[in-house]
Design an enzyme around this catalytic site. Structure first.
Site, mmCIF file in Angstrom:
data_model
loop_
_atom_site.group_PDB
_atom_site.id
_atom_site.type_symbol
_atom_site.label_atom_id
_atom_site.label_comp_id
_atom_site.label_asym_id
_atom_site.label_seq_id
_atom_site.Cartn_x
_atom_site.Cartn_y
_atom_site.Cartn_z
ATOM 1 N N ASP A 21 0.852 -1.193 0.000
ATOM 2 C CA ASP A 21 0.000 0.000 0.000
ATOM 3 C C ASP A 21 0.889 1.245 0.000
ATOM 4 O O ASP A 21 1.701 1.416 0.900
ATOM 5 C CB ASP A 21 -0.890 -0.041 1.250
ATOM 6 C CG ASP A 21 -1.706 1.231 1.416
ATOM 7 O OD1 ASP A 21 -1.908 1.937 0.408
ATOM 8 O OD2 ASP A 21 -2.134 1.517 2.563
ATOM 9 N N ASN A 23 -0.291 4.536 -0.130
ATOM 10 C CA ASN A 23 -0.871 5.797 0.334
ATOM 11 C C ASN A 23 -1.619 5.696 1.665
ATOM 12 O O ASN A 23 -2.375 6.593 2.026
ATOM 13 C CB ASN A 23 -1.804 6.383 -0.742
ATOM 14 C CG ASN A 23 -2.971 5.447 -1.026
ATOM 15 O OD1 ASN A 23 -3.000 4.322 -0.525
ATOM 16 N ND2 ASN A 23 -3.916 5.907 -1.816
ATOM 17 N N ASP A 25 -4.113 3.920 2.753
ATOM 18 C CA ASP A 25 -5.547 3.648 2.898
ATOM 19 C C ASP A 25 -5.806 2.184 3.258
ATOM 20 O O ASP A 25 -6.962 1.751 3.336
ATOM 21 C CB ASP A 25 -6.330 4.054 1.643
ATOM 22 C CG ASP A 25 -5.986 3.199 0.436
ATOM 23 O OD1 ASP A 25 -5.055 2.356 0.548
ATOM 24 O OD2 ASP A 25 -6.633 3.358 -0.615
ATOM 25 N N ASP A 29 -1.767 -1.238 -3.840
ATOM 26 C CA ASP A 29 -2.075 -0.479 -5.061
ATOM 27 C C ASP A 29 -0.930 -0.551 -6.059
ATOM 28 O O ASP A 29 0.124 -1.145 -5.786
ATOM 29 C CB ASP A 29 -2.419 0.973 -4.689
ATOM 30 C CG ASP A 29 -1.402 1.550 -3.717
ATOM 31 O OD1 ASP A 29 -0.198 1.430 -3.996
ATOM 32 O OD2 ASP A 29 -1.811 2.084 -2.656
ATOM 33 N N ASP A 98 -4.851 -10.602 -15.527
ATOM 34 C CA ASP A 98 -5.902 -11.586 -15.350
ATOM 35 C C ASP A 98 -7.019 -11.240 -16.327
ATOM 36 O O ASP A 98 -7.427 -10.088 -16.428
ATOM 37 C CB ASP A 98 -6.435 -11.504 -13.909
ATOM 38 C CG ASP A 98 -6.621 -12.860 -13.281
ATOM 39 O OD1 ASP A 98 -7.409 -13.648 -13.847
ATOM 40 O OD2 ASP A 98 -5.996 -13.134 -12.252
ATOM 41 N N GLU A 256 -6.896 -21.015 -16.432
ATOM 42 C CA GLU A 256 -7.221 -21.702 -15.188
ATOM 43 C C GLU A 256 -8.202 -22.817 -15.529
ATOM 44 O O GLU A 256 -9.264 -22.539 -16.077
ATOM 45 C CB GLU A 256 -7.847 -20.725 -14.187
ATOM 46 C CG GLU A 256 -7.975 -21.332 -12.809
ATOM 47 C CD GLU A 256 -9.012 -20.640 -11.931
ATOM 48 O OE1 GLU A 256 -8.913 -20.752 -10.712
ATOM 49 O OE2 GLU A 256 -9.933 -20.005 -12.472
ATOM 50 N N ASP A 332 -6.128 -18.455 -4.173
ATOM 51 C CA ASP A 332 -7.331 -19.223 -3.828
ATOM 52 C C ASP A 332 -7.014 -20.407 -2.918
ATOM 53 O O ASP A 332 -7.923 -21.156 -2.544
ATOM 54 C CB ASP A 332 -7.978 -19.810 -5.097
ATOM 55 C CG ASP A 332 -8.551 -18.741 -6.013
ATOM 56 O OD1 ASP A 332 -8.944 -17.669 -5.515
ATOM 57 O OD2 ASP A 332 -8.607 -18.994 -7.234
HETATM 58 O O1 ISL Z 1 -14.489 -24.495 -7.410
HETATM 59 C C1 ISL Z 1 -13.757 -24.587 -8.331
HETATM 60 C C2 ISL Z 1 -13.713 -25.765 -9.257
HETATM 61 O O2 ISL Z 1 -13.934 -26.961 -8.611
HETATM 62 C C3 ISL Z 1 -12.805 -23.563 -8.454
HETATM 63 O O3 ISL Z 1 -11.549 -24.074 -8.658
HETATM 64 C C4 ISL Z 1 -13.073 -22.404 -9.386
HETATM 65 O O4 ISL Z 1 -13.129 -22.745 -10.699
HETATM 66 C C5 ISL Z 1 -11.985 -21.442 -9.163
HETATM 67 O O5 ISL Z 1 -12.005 -21.102 -7.812
HETATM 68 C C6 ISL Z 1 -12.086 -20.197 -10.022
HETATM 69 O O6 ISL Z 1 -11.248 -19.234 -9.478
HETATM 70 C C7 ISL Z 1 -11.092 -18.041 -10.162
HETATM 71 O O7 ISL Z 1 -12.326 -17.443 -10.480
HETATM 72 C C8 ISL Z 1 -13.114 -17.003 -9.373
HETATM 73 C C9 ISL Z 1 -12.317 -16.167 -8.380
HETATM 74 O O8 ISL Z 1 -13.060 -16.005 -7.212
HETATM 75 C C10 ISL Z 1 -10.984 -16.783 -8.052
HETATM 76 O O9 ISL Z 1 -10.243 -15.958 -7.211
HETATM 77 C C11 ISL Z 1 -10.293 -17.049 -9.355
HETATM 78 O O10 ISL Z 1 -8.982 -17.523 -9.198
HETATM 79 C C12 ISL Z 1 -14.237 -16.202 -9.939
HETATM 80 O O11 ISL Z 1 -13.742 -15.229 -10.804
HETATM 81 CA CA CA Z 2 -3.532 2.150 -1.218
#
Ligand code: ISL
Ligand code: CA
Length: 563
Positions: A21, A23, A25, A29, A98, A256, A332
């Site tokens: 961070d 600034n 808050d 960022d 992303d 992914e 995640d």
């Molecule tokens: O539950 C799943 C499959 O069995 C997950 O792996 C799911 O597909 C996955 O968590 C997707 O993640 C991504 O998209 C999500 C977001 O919340 C995650 O942070 C991101 O990595 C929705 O955009």
């Molecule tokens: Ca910030």
């Protein structure tokens, strides 16, 4: 196998909200990221994957996009982003963004217009099913608890969301949606970014007619396959995107792809198919899931032999055809040292061992922020301290089913996504040097002992071990392109393999246990004087034990030899 820069690269994932961070808050960022580029240079990585920084109401920390062409206010401005890109490029660092296109935010203008009326021009940008209130179109469960259908009072209809109700799924069968997405992707690539991590891409196709699933309680990966995983539409749309957009730029793409086997992955990454460069698979992330109604939230022990089986299959089946993306943690997942190593006595030792593993497989290694100093899971003592929408929804759903607060917390401690989202620990000052204000999520208490400043002062730190691994990988052909071959398949504690190219053979030895174990390698594998390239054990000790055919391994020992 064709040589490319992204095969020879090491990637570093930044979760910007929790990185730095600038600034006060309390929210990380873009200027914060810029201020740490020299640190990333020092580590030696080549590519930064930055999690979503687009304008978003932050129901899911940026994975719910309101405007694809703007930067989230809390993170900065487009000028800050351009500065980040320029400063990164100046340092030889590439940036991939992303790409979240399975869904948008419900506050995206497309959705606002779509929900206005069934006659709206944008109605078919999303997935609507008429019906009656209280009568769901089918029994599909969303990934974040509860049904995938949300009732919309105004138009007397349901819309589909695989994730939170504030993340309506886009309708990829609508050519206008596809056109909009291509234009947007081009727009970013024309800015000069170096590629994309493509979010939840294997979910963009949904089964025709939305049939009921046989397990109404909770979809696990297997039945979900038939409804919204890896359907043919996904491949059609990726090939189209590749032909129209990706193939015109020198970029890398990594999709992914949870619930995907190596055979299915080849449909995405086989070079001749021209879809994506790599995918993140989840087979090793799901090994400790009890599955069924507990979903990911329980803890099922698994033997090391299972990890070997899974990873070996990915190594062998993709070799010479496609490319792997290797990781043990991300935003995640729980922290890797807490999940696969030891957070106590052997924290740094096991952190280095796990690093050795990911960096010596065939494929591009992905480091998640904080992993390079051995950051661990966090145990907040109340659900109120957690921020993640998945955790909050899980808590609500489980309370309704009568699960105790304590039991829910226990599950969150092992599997909750916020384990990976506590602020990056830069030093031992207040709030770990992440912010001068109040952080959006609390800092892990262990920051006084585990932080970057400490690591940089300690030549034997996890950080310098990563630095050395990254440098070694760059100097060796076998390390990047060599063929993987598993040894000691049945050994319960040792994971060992070789990587072989035309000129060179590497031997990787990893003790995944807290025990001392004796190593017995196949006869004739090691020549007279193997060269030790890196180890997390006492080097002098290791050198004394030059006889690799009968050697004791320390707890969590890792070593790489040229043999
Ligand atoms: O539950 C799943 C499959 O069995 C997950 O792996 C799911 O597909 C996955 O968590 C997707 O993640 C991504 O998209 C999500 C977001 O919340 C995650 O942070 C991101 O990595 C929705 O955009
Ligand atoms: Ca910030």
């Amino acid at each position: 196998m064709k040589r490319t820069w992204w095969k020879e690269s090491v990637a570093y994932q930044i979760y910007p909200r929790s990185f730095m961070d600038s600034n006060g808050d309390g929210i990380g960022d873009l200027q914060g990221v810029i201020s740490k580029l020299d640190y990333l240079n020092q580590l030696g990585v080549d590519v930064i994957w930055i999690c979503p920084i687009y304008d978003s109401p932050n129901d899911d920390n940026g994975y719910d996009i309101r405007n694809y062409y703007d930067i989230m206010r809390e993170f900065g401005t487009m000028a800050d982003f351009e500065e980040l890109l320029a400063q990164a490029h100046e340092r030889g660092l590439k940036i991939i963004m992303d790409l979240v296109v399975n869904h948008t935010s419900d506050e995206h203008p497309w959705f606002i217009e779509s929900r206005q009326s069934p006659e709206s021009e944008k109605r078919d940008y999303y997935i609507w099913q008429d019906g009656e209130k209280g009568q769901l179109p089918n029994n599909w469960e969303s990934f974040f608890s509860g049904p995938v259908w949300e009732w919309d009072e105004a138009s007397q209809s349901h819309y589909l969301h695989l994730f939170s109700r504030k993340q309506p799924d886009l309708n990829w069968e609508n050519p206008k949606v596809v056109e909009e997405i291509h234009a947007m992707v081009k727009w970013w690539l024309d800015k000069g970014i170096d590629g994309f991590r493509v979010d939840a891409i294997n979910h963009i196709g949904k089964a025709k007619g939305y049939p009921n699933a046989p397990n109404p309680d909770k979809l696990d990966v297997v039945p979900a396959h038939y409804y919204f995983l890896n359907l043919p539409l996904v491949h059609d749309k990726l090939r189209e995107m590749n032909e129209n957009v990706f193939s015109h730029y020198d970029i890398m793409t990594v999709g992914e792809a949870p619930g995907t086997s190596p055979r299915e992955a080849l449909l995405y990454v086989e070079e001749a198919r021209k879809e994506l460069d790599m995918v993140f698979h989840f087979e090793h992330m799901n090994m400790d899931h009890p599955g069924g109604s507990q979903g990911k939230w329980g803890l099922k022990p698994f033997p090391l032999t299972r990890l070997k089986q899974v990873m070996t299959r990915w190594q062998e089946e993709l070799h010479g055809k496609g490319w792997n993306a290797n990781y043990l943690s991300n935003h995640d997942q729980p922290r890797q040292v807490s999940r696969f190593g030891d957070e106590g006595e052997y924290r740094t030792k096991s952190a280095k061992m796990l690093a050795t593993f990911i960096h010596t497989l065939e494929g591009t290694p992905f480091i998640y922020q904080g992993e390079e100093i051995g950051m661990t899971n966090v145990k907040f003592d109340s659900i109120a301290a957690y921020r993640d929408v998945e955790i909050r929804n899980y808590h609500q759903a489980q309370r309704k089913r009568g699960k105790s607060e304590a039991d829910i917390l226990k599950a969150v401690w092992v599997k909750g996504r916020d384990n990976a989202r506590t602020p990056m620990q830069w030093d031992d000052s207040a709030q770990a040097g992440f912010t001068t204000g109040e952080p959006w999520i609390a800092v892990n208490d262990n920051y006084r002992a585990i932080n970057v400043e400490q690591a940089l002062q300690d030549p034997s730190s996890v950080f310098y071990y990563y630095q050395k691994l990254i440098a070694l990988r760059k100097q060796s052909d076998a390390w990047v392109y060599g063929r993987y071959e598993l040894l000691l398949e049945e050994h319960p504690d040792i994971y060992a393999y070789t990587r072989t190219s035309a000129e060179e053979k590497l031997l990787i030895i990893l003790n995944f246990s807290a025990r001392e174990v004796s190593l017995q390698l196949p006869d004739g594998l090691v020549k007279a004087s193997p060269e030790l390239l890196i180890t997390n054990a006492d080097e002098a000790e290791a050198a004394k034990q030059a006889d690799l055919s009968a050697r004791m391994l320390e707890p969590y020992e890792a070593a790489v030899y040229r043999i």
